[in-house]
Design a protein around this motif. Structure first.
Motif, short mmCIF file in Angstrom:
data_model
loop_
_atom_site.label_atom_id
_atom_site.label_comp_id
_atom_site.label_asym_id
_atom_site.label_seq_id
_atom_site.Cartn_x
_atom_site.Cartn_y
_atom_site.Cartn_z
N ILE A 29 0.83 -1.20 0.00
CA ILE A 29 0.00 0.00 0.00
C ILE A 29 0.86 1.25 0.00
O ILE A 29 0.61 2.22 -0.74
N GLU A 54 -2.34 7.82 6.47
CA GLU A 54 -3.43 7.23 5.69
C GLU A 54 -3.01 5.88 5.12
O GLU A 54 -3.78 4.91 5.13
N LYS A 58 -4.71 2.20 6.01
CA LYS A 58 -5.21 1.25 5.01
C LYS A 58 -4.51 -0.10 5.14
O LYS A 58 -5.09 -1.14 4.81
N THR A 170 -13.72 -4.67 5.80
CA THR A 170 -12.56 -4.02 5.19
C THR A 170 -12.97 -2.90 4.26
O THR A 170 -12.44 -1.78 4.34
N LEU A 174 -12.22 0.99 4.90
CA LEU A 174 -11.43 1.69 3.89
C LEU A 174 -12.16 2.93 3.41
O LEU A 174 -11.56 3.98 3.16
N SER A 177 -11.77 5.56 5.97
CA SER A 177 -10.40 6.09 6.08
C SER A 177 -9.95 6.82 4.83
O SER A 177 -8.78 7.13 4.68
N GLY A 179 -10.66 5.81 1.51
CA GLY A 179 -10.40 4.97 0.35
C GLY A 179 -11.18 5.38 -0.87
O GLY A 179 -10.75 5.15 -2.00
N SER A 203 -6.34 8.59 9.56
CA SER A 203 -6.08 9.08 8.20
C SER A 203 -6.06 10.60 8.13
O SER A 203 -5.22 11.17 7.42
#
Length: 271
Positions: A29, A54, A58, A170, A174, A177, A179, A203
């Motif tokens: 990531i 961040e 993740k 997940t 995500l 946060s 995503g 994040s």
């Protein structure tokens, strides 16, 4: 407990899911995010210094939502916990050992990711005070996530079921946060919902710590404290004498084995 703790670390480091999500995924990531940013600089600092928290957030999510719950569910499903209970080892110590072992493995993944960022992508630590505050709060977020990962594993108790639950968790976390989009541009109701989860504060607020603008993310601390206390309370309840959750799984397995045995005996009798 010491022996079981050492064995837990060995089992985690041997399990493919743990290796991928604990050690490989956080680095992957970070590399993908850093590669996408290129050589972009802001105020003389590489862009990775602005999104390091961040990227770590993740990386932590699949550890807590997929890798660790699968490990916990497998320990219950294959009867390991029940066998150790039979020899007098209390469930609470087994759960604590697994939790600490997973926390150590996850910390290793975070450390490797940060070292990779420092070597290849110009990640530069702030002053000692800011760096210590950042690491402490990342570890706080990591431990809180792992507690709830263990809660999910003990509640579901099935490796196939926990994979589905973990994927849903997940993607949801995500999203919280960043995503899908930054928190600032989301509708107010969605933003309030996302802010209820500690990972969103990792994040959006911890970059200020890494950049040396503040020491603590106060809202993150008390929101995480609520989640952590609730998770530990649930784990304590599930580790009480009798182990109702774990025992239910074993009874179900015994019944299924009995049915298979009866069916096999019927076939033999028919012959």
């Amino acid at each position: 407990m010491k022996y079981y703790f050492a064995m837990s670390i060995k089992r985690l480091l041997r399990a493919p899911t743990s290796i991928i999500f604990d050690l490989v995924y956080p680095v992957l990531i970070l590399i993908l995010n850093a590669a996408a940013a290129g050589n972009h600089m802001v105020d003389g600092k590489a862009w990775i210094n602005y999104f390091i928290s961040e990227a770590l957030a993740k990386g932590l999510i699949p550890m807590a939502c997929i890798a660790f719950p699968i490990y916990v569910a497998r320990q219950i499903e294959n009867g390991s916990v029940t066998r150790l209970n039979y020899f007098g080892v209390k469930t609470r110590w087994l759960m604590l050992a697994d939790l600490l072992a997973q926390t150590i493995c996850a910390t290793m993944g975070v450390a490797i990711a940060m070292i990779a960022g420092w070597i290849w992508f110009k990640l530069r630590a702030p002053g000692a005070g800011y760096f210590f505050a950042f690491i402490l709060q990342i570890f706080y977020a990591l431990f809180t996530l792992m507690v709830w990962g263990q809660v999910a594993g003990v509640l579901v108790r099935n490796t196939k079921g926990i994979v589905l639950v973990g994927i849903i968790e997940t993607f949801f976390l995500l999203f919280c946060s960043g995503g899908a989009a930054t928190l600032d541009i989301l509708p107010k109701g969605v933003r309030i919902m996302a802010e209820c989860f500690p990972i969103s504060w990792v994040s959006y607020k911890m970059p200020a710590i890494w950049l040396g603008h503040s020491y603590w993310a106060s809202k993150f601390l008390w929101i995480s404290a609520i989640w952590l206390a609730a998770g530990l309370l649930i784990l304590w309840f599930m580790s009480l004498a009798g182990n109702p959750f774990i025992r239910a799984v074993q009874k179900q397995k015994i019944r299924s084995m009995g049915k298979k045995g009866s069916a096999k005996a019927g076939v033999e009798a028919g012959r």
